[in-house]
Design a protein around this motif. Sequence first.
Motif: not given
Length: 244
Positions: A195-199, A217-223, A207-214
């Motif tokens: 959570a701290i890292s994402i904030v 190589g996913s296209s889910v926006p980090l946010g 920063r405009d990044l993709h989340c590795a949560c799924v």
Amino acid sequence: MEKHATIYRMVTPNHLCPWGVKALDLLKRNGFKVEDKHLKTKEENKEYKEENGYDETPQIFIEGKHLGGYDDLREHLGLGPDPKEGETYQPVIAVFAVTFCMALATSWAMLGTLSPIRIGELFIAFSMCVLGILKLQDLLSFATGFVQYDLLAQRYVPYSYVYPFVEAGAGVLMIAGVATWLAAPAALIVSTIGAISIVKAVYIEKRDLHCACVGGGSSVPLGFISLTENLMMMAMAIWMLVTN
């Protein structure tokens, strides 16, 4: 009045063109009588394209007039092209929707009632397990995406390979309601760091990044969605520590 169409598509013993299958299906569902022409080898497919100046197959003809490929057919039918690659929350929505239904079903099967508290517990635990599985499918790819924003993984890369095991393992233990002394603190630590890292990455550094949560190589926006995942894990861990 009967409508006629002809489609040239690649159909070999080792390869069945998916766009050809989809185009054929669209034609049939829209009332066309289809003449289905098969290109039975890679060489035949290549020759057909070269002779006619086409870049791809399938190629569709409507009433004898050349229309084009699969996307052209969709446009002709007023459907627009298939959605292209891009950022999407669909993978996360799919995970949460299915795990919520799993939680409802499990609560009903175990208790004979829809207990809100148990549903909430199971929903978060099931979500942790499924998200852990998605990461474990390709650990290397996940780690590559994870180290771009996770503060601990940036300092100690092997942590990125451990994280999915912690997430999935804690979820399993939470479902069983055993070893809370191990599962809850582990989940709390990794989710708090996450959570701290994402904030920091999204809301402070912008920063405009993709989340590795799924998985990588996913296209889910980090946010927000990614932050919510970590906050849910934190809440579940604290709840289990308090109630147990």
